[in-house]
Design a protein around this motif. Structure first.
Motif, PDB file in Angstrom:
ATOM      1  N   MET A 313       4.312  37.878  39.273  1.00 32.69           N
ATOM      2  CA  MET A 313       3.592  37.432  37.896  1.00 32.69           C
ATOM      3  C   MET A 313       4.345  36.681  37.080  1.00 32.69           C
ATOM      4  N   ALA A 314       5.734  36.681  37.233  1.00 30.35           N
ATOM      5  CA  ALA A 314       6.303  35.766  36.407  1.00 30.35           C
ATOM      6  C   ALA A 314       6.960  34.473  36.988  1.00 30.35           C
ATOM      7  N   LEU A 315       6.749  34.484  38.154  1.00 34.84           N
ATOM      8  CA  LEU A 315       7.212  33.120  38.858  1.00 34.84           C
ATOM      9  C   LEU A 315       6.619  32.130  38.188  1.00 34.84           C
ATOM     10  N   HIS A 316       7.859  31.005  38.021  1.00 36.39           N
ATOM     11  CA  HIS A 316       7.368  29.665  37.583  1.00 36.39           C
ATOM     12  C   HIS A 316       6.930  29.576  36.085  1.00 36.39           C
ATOM     13  N   LYS A 317       7.015  30.846  35.407  1.00 32.14           N
ATOM     14  CA  LYS A 317       6.584  30.500  33.881  1.00 32.14           C
ATOM     15  C   LYS A 317       7.755  30.254  33.238  1.00 32.14           C
ATOM     16  N   PRO A 318       7.639  29.387  32.118  1.00 30.77           N
ATOM     17  CA  PRO A 318       8.911  28.492  31.698  1.00 30.77           C
ATOM     18  C   PRO A 318       9.473  29.293  30.391  1.00 30.77           C
ATOM     19  N   VAL A 319       8.820  30.525  29.735  1.00 32.67           N
ATOM     20  CA  VAL A 319       9.365  31.166  28.849  1.00 32.67           C
ATOM     21  C   VAL A 319      10.090  32.264  29.468  1.00 32.67           C
ATOM     22  N   PRO A 320      11.294  32.637  28.833  1.00 32.96           N
ATOM     23  CA  PRO A 320      12.054  33.852  29.161  1.00 32.96           C
ATOM     24  C   PRO A 320      11.156  34.951  28.736  1.00 32.96           C
ATOM     25  N   HIS A 321      10.921  36.197  29.765  1.00 30.91           N
ATOM     26  CA  HIS A 321      10.313  37.342  29.430  1.00 30.91           C
ATOM     27  C   HIS A 321       8.847  37.347  28.932  1.00 30.91           C
ATOM     28  N   GLU A 322       8.221  36.227  29.260  1.00 27.74           N
ATOM     29  CA  GLU A 322       6.736  36.196  28.551  1.00 27.74           C
ATOM     30  C   GLU A 322       5.917  36.913  29.685  1.00 27.74           C
ATOM     31  N   SER A 323       6.299  37.178  30.660  1.00 25.13           N
ATOM     32  CA  SER A 323       5.341  37.939  31.643  1.00 25.13           C
ATOM     33  C   SER A 323       5.374  39.375  31.336  1.00 25.13           C
ATOM     34  N   PHE A 324       4.518  40.091  32.108  1.00 25.93           N
ATOM     35  CA  PHE A 324       4.191  41.582  32.050  1.00 25.93           C
ATOM     36  C   PHE A 324       5.627  42.235  32.220  1.00 25.93           C
ATOM     37  N   ALA A 325       5.881  43.412  31.638  1.00 26.97           N
ATOM     38  CA  ALA A 325       6.876  44.345  31.687  1.00 26.97           C
ATOM     39  C   ALA A 325       8.255  43.222  31.099  1.00 26.97           C
TER      40      ALA A 325
END
Length: 416
Positions: A313-325
């Motif tokens: 779910m965090a793959l390719h998201k540009p902001v560090p630690h923006e995804s779940f957990a």
């Protein structure tokens, strides 16, 4: 009087028990959080591996810079992490180049003339560039990542060389420089961290992290096995002690020293520790095998396979630690790189399961251009991602179909 005597006897008994030498720790230790394991899957076919290797290697050969490096500092997308000039970009480029060498060297295509030439050019780039790499600024100590991955690359490449050859000595000199730098950059708090929040000092007062400390200790083990090099004993012992202190009874590793006080935060629980648990377990088991049981090592891998959705779910998201957990995209291939190393420690009846699951995840995520990437990082992401992925996929290939090269693999009892 009787009560006082009875209390004294109880205290004496408790001290006697606590003073006993601990018995050998059985290998059936397990973590306190149960694991819902996913079923075994059949191994990917040989042709799937071959096609992925070909496409990934060709991508790197086509995109190599004239000076032998990979990557550049063009801005890809609309957001990028802090990167102080000029040593921030140089850190990203040298670390990415080292990982490309590691990936290419691990593949079955490593003996092709064009691949050998590309790795030699990349090594030459690192040999002439690394003496000039410095800390970014008072805050950023990113160059630790470059020093440790260059140490990986030099160790892997030199492992099969004649120790009297000129090339071996060149690679050893480069590796020795990285060990010296890592000694200098160890945090005053023990271990290594890449950000310093409390001012500038010659030896960084950085916030040590579990995963960077594990990364350095693994690289140091490789350097010991290939070159006979070692970290300063005081630096090493403090780092190993720090890393072991970051492991929770639940089998996770908290993110960094300050997180030790908040182990219940999402990033410190299983869903946030998935990618760093195999790396940290592996590092400890290399140096002190009795401190991590085989069951605990396998548990860390099983959690990664069964809960990897928290990472994807965090793959390719540009902001560090923006995804779940609080996961970041750049956790992903880091976790698989070290999971590939863990395969070397598994029993024969376990390795097929874990190699198949690892390979399945890597093969499914190769891009149309042949690369792998997890996090947008200027124009370095496809190169470090492809290096990580090729290495991990190659380790799975070796276990399933190939002929493993044990020059830099280990059992729990190996010594450098």
């Amino acid at each position: 009087m009787f009560r006082l005597l009875f209390s004294s006897l109880l205290l004496l008994a408790s001290l006697t028990v606590s003073a006993r030498e601990p018995e050998t720790v059985p290998d059936d230790r397990k973590d306190t959080i149960p694991i819902a394991k996913i079923p075994d899957i059949p191994p990917a076919e040989r042709g799937q591996f071959s096609a992925a290797f070909r496409r990934g290697v060709d991508f790197l050969l086509e995109k190599q810079n004239r000076d032998g490096s990979w990557g550049d500092h063009r801005v890809i997308g609309t957001w990028n992490i802090l990167c102080p000039y000029p040593d921030g970009p140089l850190t990203f480029k040298t670390a990415s180049t080292a990982l490309c060498i590691a990936g290419l060297n691990a593949t079955p295509l490593r003996d092709e003339p064009k691949v050998r030439e590309a790795m030699t050019r990349a090594e030459d780039y690192l040999i002439r560039t690394m003496p000039h790499l410095k800390r970014g600024d008072a805050l950023c100590v990113y160059n630790i990542w470059a020093h440790t991955y260059v140490l990986d690359a030099m160790s892997m490449r030199a492992a099969g060389l004649d120790r009297e050859s000129p090339r071996y000595k060149q690679l050893m000199d480069c590796a020795r420089l990285q060990v010296d730098r890592l000694n200098e950059l160890a945090s005053v708090k023990g271990g290594w961290g890449y950000l310093t929040y409390i001012g500038f000092s010659k030896r960084p007062a950085s916030e040590p992290t579990s995963f960077l400390t594990g990364t350095v200790l693994i690289s140091a083990w490789m350097a010991g096995k290939t070159f006979g090099l070692s970290l300063d004993e005081k630096v090493f012992s403090r780092a190993l002690k720090f890393l072991k202190s970051q492991r929770t009874p639940a089998g996770t590793y908290v993110y960094s020293l300050s997180h030790s006080y908040y182990p219940g935060r999402p990033i410190n629980r299983h869903t946030g520790s998935l990618a760093r648990t195999p790396a940290c377990d592996y590092a400890i088991k290399l140096w002190e095998p009795e401190d991590i049981s085989m069951l605990q090592l396998v548990n860390g891998l099983d959690r990664l396979w069964s809960r990897r959705g928290w990472l994807t779910m965090a793959l390719h998201k540009p902001v560090p630690h923006e995804s779940f957990a609080q996961n970041s995209g750049y956790f992903f291939y880091y976790g698989y790189y070290y999971s590939g190393m863990c395969l070397d420690m598994l029993a024969p009846n376990q390795v097929k399961r874990h190699a198949s699951l690892l390979a399945g995840d890597i093969l499914a995520r190769q891009g149309r251009d042949g690369s792998w990437w997890d996090y947008p990082l200027y124009n370095y992401h496809k190169f470090y991602g492809t290096g990580y992925a090729l290495y991990a996929l190659s380790r799975a290939w070796d276990k399933l179909y190939g002929h493993p090269d044990h020059s830099l693999t280990t059992s729990a009892s190996s010594e450098p």
